[in-house]
Design a protein around this motif. Structure first.
Motif, PDB file in Angstrom:
ATOM      1  N   ALA A 568      36.740  31.879  47.541  1.00 57.17           N
ATOM      2  CA  ALA A 568      38.159  32.087  47.846  1.00 57.17           C
ATOM      3  C   ALA A 568      38.349  32.715  49.215  1.00 57.17           C
ATOM      4  O   ALA A 568      39.288  32.373  49.950  1.00 57.17           O
ATOM      5  N   TYR A 569      37.463  33.614  49.589  1.00 60.08           N
ATOM      6  CA  TYR A 569      37.581  34.278  50.892  1.00 60.08           C
ATOM      7  C   TYR A 569      37.048  33.417  52.040  1.00 60.08           C
ATOM      8  O   TYR A 569      37.311  33.704  53.209  1.00 60.08           O
ATOM      9  N   THR A 570      36.289  32.350  51.706  1.00 58.27           N
ATOM     10  CA  THR A 570      35.612  31.575  52.751  1.00 58.27           C
ATOM     11  C   THR A 570      36.584  31.001  53.779  1.00 58.27           C
ATOM     12  O   THR A 570      36.427  31.190  54.979  1.00 58.27           O
ATOM     13  N   GLY A 571      37.597  30.280  53.319  1.00 58.38           N
ATOM     14  CA  GLY A 571      38.512  29.643  54.268  1.00 58.38           C
ATOM     15  C   GLY A 571      39.851  30.340  54.378  1.00 58.38           C
ATOM     16  O   GLY A 571      40.769  29.804  55.007  1.00 58.38           O
ATOM     17  N   ALA A 572      39.971  31.523  53.755  1.00 55.63           N
ATOM     18  CA  ALA A 572      41.273  32.216  53.735  1.00 55.63           C
ATOM     19  C   ALA A 572      41.481  33.024  55.007  1.00 55.63           C
ATOM     20  O   ALA A 572      40.592  33.749  55.448  1.00 55.63           O
ATOM     21  N   ARG A 573      42.678  32.881  55.588  1.00 56.35           N
ATOM     22  CA  ARG A 573      43.024  33.672  56.771  1.00 56.35           C
ATOM     23  C   ARG A 573      43.601  35.034  56.387  1.00 56.35           C
ATOM     24  O   ARG A 573      43.563  35.963  57.170  1.00 56.35           O
ATOM     25  N   HIS A 574      44.140  35.106  55.173  1.00 53.32           N
ATOM     26  CA  HIS A 574      44.692  36.387  54.727  1.00 53.32           C
ATOM     27  C   HIS A 574      44.558  36.466  53.207  1.00 53.32           C
ATOM     28  O   HIS A 574      44.175  35.484  52.536  1.00 53.32           O
ATOM     29  N   GLN A 575      44.892  37.609  52.645  1.00 51.75           N
ATOM     30  CA  GLN A 575      44.683  37.880  51.230  1.00 51.75           C
ATOM     31  C   GLN A 575      45.439  36.907  50.326  1.00 51.75           C
ATOM     32  O   GLN A 575      44.921  36.481  49.291  1.00 51.75           O
ATOM     33  N   GLU A 577      46.187  33.755  50.787  1.00 53.34           N
ATOM     34  CA  GLU A 577      45.465  32.477  50.691  1.00 53.34           C
ATOM     35  C   GLU A 577      44.277  32.606  49.743  1.00 53.34           C
ATOM     36  O   GLU A 577      43.993  31.701  48.958  1.00 53.34           O
ATOM     37  N   ALA A 578      43.565  33.721  49.841  1.00 54.10           N
ATOM     38  CA  ALA A 578      42.418  33.939  48.961  1.00 54.10           C
ATOM     39  C   ALA A 578      42.860  33.995  47.504  1.00 54.10           C
ATOM     40  O   ALA A 578      42.202  33.425  46.613  1.00 54.10           O
ATOM     41  N   GLU A 579      43.970  34.658  47.241  1.00 51.68           N
ATOM     42  CA  GLU A 579      44.483  34.759  45.876  1.00 51.68           C
ATOM     43  C   GLU A 579      44.895  33.390  45.344  1.00 51.68           C
ATOM     44  O   GLU A 579      44.655  33.065  44.171  1.00 51.68           O
ATOM     45  N   ASN A 580      45.504  32.564  46.196  1.00 57.93           N
ATOM     46  CA  ASN A 580      45.898  31.214  45.783  1.00 57.93           C
ATOM     47  C   ASN A 580      44.668  30.358  45.459  1.00 57.93           C
ATOM     48  O   ASN A 580      44.657  29.612  44.480  1.00 57.93           O
ATOM     49  N   ALA A 581      43.648  30.468  46.309  1.00 56.27           N
ATOM     50  CA  ALA A 581      42.413  29.705  46.078  1.00 56.27           C
ATOM     51  C   ALA A 581      41.756  30.133  44.772  1.00 56.27           C
ATOM     52  O   ALA A 581      41.296  29.295  43.977  1.00 56.27           O
ATOM     53  N   PHE A 582      41.725  31.434  44.537  1.00 57.72           N
ATOM     54  CA  PHE A 582      41.107  31.955  43.320  1.00 57.72           C
ATOM     55  C   PHE A 582      41.889  31.503  42.082  1.00 57.72           C
ATOM     56  O   PHE A 582      41.297  31.159  41.054  1.00 57.72           O
ATOM     57  N   ALA A 583      43.222  31.483  42.195  1.00 57.64           N
ATOM     58  CA  ALA A 583      44.061  31.042  41.077  1.00 57.64           C
ATOM     59  C   ALA A 583      43.786  29.579  40.738  1.00 57.64           C
ATOM     60  O   ALA A 583      43.759  29.192  39.556  1.00 57.64           O
ATOM     61  N   GLN A 584      43.581  28.746  41.775  1.00 65.56           N
ATOM     62  CA  GLN A 584      43.255  27.336  41.543  1.00 65.56           C
ATOM     63  C   GLN A 584      41.943  27.217  40.762  1.00 65.56           C
ATOM     64  O   GLN A 584      41.830  26.434  39.822  1.00 65.56           O
ATOM     65  N   ALA A 585      40.951  28.010  41.165  1.00 67.31           N
ATOM     66  CA  ALA A 585      39.659  27.972  40.473  1.00 67.31           C
ATOM     67  C   ALA A 585      39.799  28.437  39.028  1.00 67.31           C
ATOM     68  O   ALA A 585      39.203  27.853  38.105  1.00 67.31           O
ATOM     69  N   SER A 586      40.608  29.474  38.817  1.00 68.85           N
ATOM     70  CA  SER A 586      40.784  30.038  37.473  1.00 68.85           C
ATOM     71  C   SER A 586      41.328  29.015  36.497  1.00 68.85           C
ATOM     72  O   SER A 586      40.992  29.027  35.304  1.00 68.85           O
ATOM     73  N   SER A 587      42.163  28.101  36.998  1.00 67.38           N
ATOM     74  CA  SER A 587      42.802  27.119  36.115  1.00 67.38           C
ATOM     75  C   SER A 587      41.790  26.165  35.486  1.00 67.38           C
ATOM     76  O   SER A 587      42.089  25.527  34.471  1.00 67.38           O
ATOM     77  N   ALA A 588      40.590  26.057  36.071  1.00 65.19           N
ATOM     78  CA  ALA A 588      39.578  25.129  35.556  1.00 65.19           C
ATOM     79  C   ALA A 588      38.517  25.826  34.719  1.00 65.19           C
ATOM     80  O   ALA A 588      37.599  25.168  34.221  1.00 65.19           O
ATOM     81  N   LEU A 589      38.631  27.149  34.569  1.00 68.81           N
ATOM     82  CA  LEU A 589      37.608  27.913  33.854  1.00 68.81           C
ATOM     83  C   LEU A 589      38.165  28.483  32.550  1.00 68.81           C
ATOM     84  O   LEU A 589      39.370  28.733  32.439  1.00 68.81           O
ATOM     85  N   PRO A 590      37.306  28.767  31.572  1.00 70.55           N
ATOM     86  CA  PRO A 590      37.779  29.138  30.231  1.00 70.55           C
ATOM     87  C   PRO A 590      37.974  30.641  30.021  1.00 70.55           C
ATOM     88  O   PRO A 590      37.954  31.098  28.880  1.00 70.55           O
ATOM     89  N   PHE A 591      38.149  31.402  31.116  1.00 72.49           N
ATOM     90  CA  PHE A 591      38.231  32.858  30.985  1.00 72.49           C
ATOM     91  C   PHE A 591      39.686  33.334  30.942  1.00 72.49           C
ATOM     92  O   PHE A 591      40.510  32.881  31.736  1.00 72.49           O
ATOM     93  N   LYS A 592      39.968  34.277  30.060  1.00 73.89           N
ATOM     94  CA  LYS A 592      41.317  34.839  29.966  1.00 73.89           C
ATOM     95  C   LYS A 592      41.521  35.915  31.027  1.00 73.89           C
ATOM     96  O   LYS A 592      42.558  35.963  31.688  1.00 73.89           O
TER      97      LYS A 592
END
Length: 670
Positions: A568-575, A577-592
């Motif tokens: 998430a931090y790799t291509g993020a220019r600011h926090q 963007e990182a949070e948005n990227a992480f949220a996208q990843a979360s949608s595909a994983l089975p963790f609450k």
């Protein structure tokens, strides 16, 4: 069936194989016990009840041994099979190289000027780069038969073995079909199953070998002993019994081997057609085997032992049920349903022209590959000094996630053409250097040089403390040429160099890895690409066992959280963007509960351990993880070249070969 389904199927087949061979051992115990009981009964030394209650030979034999004697026989047979298998496992500990050398193979060196040898090396290099895997070593067997094999416990120690007849009599398209067939065995877990078959069947064969030894020794001793001494006769009888039992067990073991192998050959043929999109290639190779006077029969004392590994039937058979490969006509019919049954004559000096008018991918602007915009996340590599995460790459592109997952171990013709183009774009001196263990180190050193002259000079100064003056002078031109390589050639250069780097001794490898750490830590900053390149090299040259694929994604909450935070931090220019990227990843994983970690809490040495654990996921669990990784790096709808290559590097650590993503790479025409 995709890559992960093949892997899961291979894992289940391994369990079935172990069960079948366990049943074979039980049968051996039963046969051995009966033979021993019959011998004891006939000698008059059986248990008393055997003679008291015996009305027939069979009932007497059944009562001839005590329970304790039976248990001792069972323990002895099991121990012999286990120790024999263990001995063979240890003999084959070096992986595919041990098989290739046993078959009389000679390692082909990249500097060869032989046209046939150069042709096969080019085909293997193209297939590896198109697949996103390091180039496996190629061993040549001086045999006129048309045959080949892939051997090893895991892709990192895999080798390709091929006969002189194969590369001399087949056209380039046909060779590509054969090599694609062997690559499918590498990707789909067949190799490890094959290696286990060799070891387990050898354990059963040992009983017969013991019997053979006893027969020889009894004949020798009978020549020097007195005629009154009956002991050689007893030893001969025992030896004969063990010989019959051992080779009977081997016969049924080979039946199991044949049954396990045949269906996988159909799957490998189908995969080869998928790889090359050219059914005529592999079908033509099979036809030439049928038409050739030599066929595919190999002339080596170990040919029968490794018969299930070959491209085509490698030994002559008296019973078709022992065949490890389906009949040639059946294989050809499945590839070309309208085949008329005619075989092609093998033409010596087959056409080796490789130019097919494929689209050419050009170089980027020459320059050093590392960007210089630092972030502030504290990170470490191995147990070294603290360093800073640096983002790299600024080339936009696009990629479809589902296509990416489908292409794992399934390169397209476009990717094969791209691999050819990459090989043509690599400077000749680098291509030559990648084929020598000493010079290949210089390629990796160069890829890690910084873009800034001051820092680059500091790295070279530190490197000079670990190399002799003559060593540094020799590889210095290679280092600088490698540093100037275009960004999209970095992974191909690493993949080409891995084969040579594997030839380093363990001590030399440790010195080499120490030099990499020196270059990486020189500026107290570690870019993700530096870390990823280090991971690829380490993962592919280190001698280690393949991990057990038994863990579930639900067990990997912390490891997944760390990996997705890193991406998430790799291509993020600011926090944000990182949070948005992480949220996208979360949608595909089975963790609450799944939370983005702070930059300062991400440590690369911890990430190393996390990747090792994630590589233990069950095969069918990995697509979900890779999809989450893809969503994370693609959260903004763009994929930078550096992000694409980082994604491939991380996937390599999970033993998931990702082909080059052409949408994310610069394309030029010439």
């Amino acid at each position: 069936m995709n890559f992960f389904e093949h892997q899961d199927r291979a894992r289940r087949k391994t369990k079935q194989l172990v069960l079948l061979l366990a049943l074979a051992v039980v049968a051996l115990i039963a046969i051995t016990t009966f033979a021993a009981a019959a011998l004891v009964y006939l000698s008059g030394n059986a248990e008393p009840q055997a003679y008291e209650h015996a009305h027939t030979f069979w009932s007497g034999t059944l009562h001839a041994l005590s329970v304790q004697s039976f248990l001792w026989i069972a323990l002895a047979v099991t121990s012999v099979v286990f120790l024999g298998s263990l001995f063979r496992f240890m003999q084959l500990g070096s992986g595919g190289r041990a098989i290739a050398e046993a078959m009389g193979g000679r390692l082909l060196l990249g500097q060869t000027t032989d046209p046939d040898e150069r042709k096969i090396l080019n085909v293997v290099e193209e297939m590896a780069i198109a697949s996103g895997t390091p180039v496996p070593p190629v061993y040549l067997m001086e045999d006129d038969a048309i045959n080949a094999f892939a051997a090893g416990y895991r892709p990192q120690d895999a080798v390709i073995g091929i006969t002189r007849g194969c590369i001399h009599q087949l056209s380039r398209d046909e060779l590509q079909g054969v090599i694609a067939h062997e690559f499918s065995h590498i990707f789909h877990g067949d190799m490890r199953l094959n290696m286990r078959l060799v070891a387990l069947l050898y354990g059963i064969l040992v009983i017969g070998l013991i019997g053979e030894f006893l027969l020889r020794s009894s004949r020798a001793s009978s020549l020097v002993r007195s005629s009154r001494d009956k002991s050689p006769g007893g030893i001969m009888l025992v030896g004969l019994g063990l010989l019959i039992i051992g080779y009977t067990g081997t016969f049924f073991g080979n039946l199991i081997k044949a049954a396990v192998s045949r269906q996988r050959e159909f799957l490998a043929d189908a995969s080869a057609v998928q790889f090359t999109r050219n059914p005529d290639g592999i079908a033509g190779a099979l036809k030439k085997i049928g038409a050739s006077s030599e066929g595919s029969t190999l002339h080596n004392e170990h040919a029968a032992e490794f018969s299930h590994m070959y491209f085509s039937q490698g030994v002559r058979l008296f019973f078709n049920m022992m065949a490890t490969h389906p009949p040639l006509d059946e294989r050809i019919k499945r590839i070309q349903p309208r085949w008329n049954g005619q075989l092609e004559t093998a033409l010596h000096g087959a056409n080796t022209n490789t130019n097919k008018g494929s689209k050419t991918f050009g170089d980027e602007t020459a320059g050093f590959a590392h960007a210089a915009t630092p972030n502030t996340a504290s990170m470490t590599i191995n147990s070294g000094a603290t360093a800073t995460l640096v983002d790299v790459g600024d080339i936009n592109g696009g990629i479809d996630i589902n296509t990416t997952l489908q292409q794992i171990a399934q390169p397209t013709t476009a990717q094969l053409s791209y691999a050819q183009t990459c090989l043509n774009q690599i400077a000749p001196e680098l291509k030559t250097a990648s084929q020598d263990a000493f010079s290949a180190r210089g390629i990796i050193f160069g890829l890690l040089l910084d873009a800034h002259a001051e820092q680059r000079n500091r790295q070279l100064a530190l490197l000079s403390e670990h190399l002799t003056t003559s060593e540094l002078q020799t590889i210095n031109p290679i280092i600088h040429a490698s540093a100037l390589a275009a960004i999209h050639l970095r992974l191909p250069l690493i993949e080409l160099s891995i084969t040579a780097l594997k030839q380093l001794s363990e001590a030399q490898q440790q010195d080499f890895l120490s030099c990499l750490n020196v270059l990486i830590q020189a500026d107290q900053k570690v870019s993700l690409m530096e870390w990823a390149m280090y991971r690829i090299v380490l993962h592919n040259i280190r001698r280690e066992q393949q991990p057990l694929r038994t863990r579930s994604l639900l067990e990997m909450h912390e490891d997944c959280q760390l990996l997705m935070s890193l991406l998430a931090y790799t291509g993020a220019r600011h926090q944000t963007e990182a949070e948005n990227a992480f949220a996208q990843a979360s949608s595909a994983l089975p963790f609450k509960q799944f939370t983005l970690l702070a930059r300062t809490s991400i440590k690369l040495d911890v990430m190393d351990a996390a990747l090792e654990r994630l590589n233990q996921l069950k095969p069918l669990q990995k697509p979900q993880l890779l999809k989450a990784m893809s969503l994370c790096v693609m959260h903004d709808g763009k994929l930078h070249t550096a992000e694409a290559e980082l994604f491939r590097a991380l996937a390599d650590g999970l033993d998931c070969p990702i082909p080059p993503q052409l949408q994310a790479l610069p394309i030029t025409t010439r």
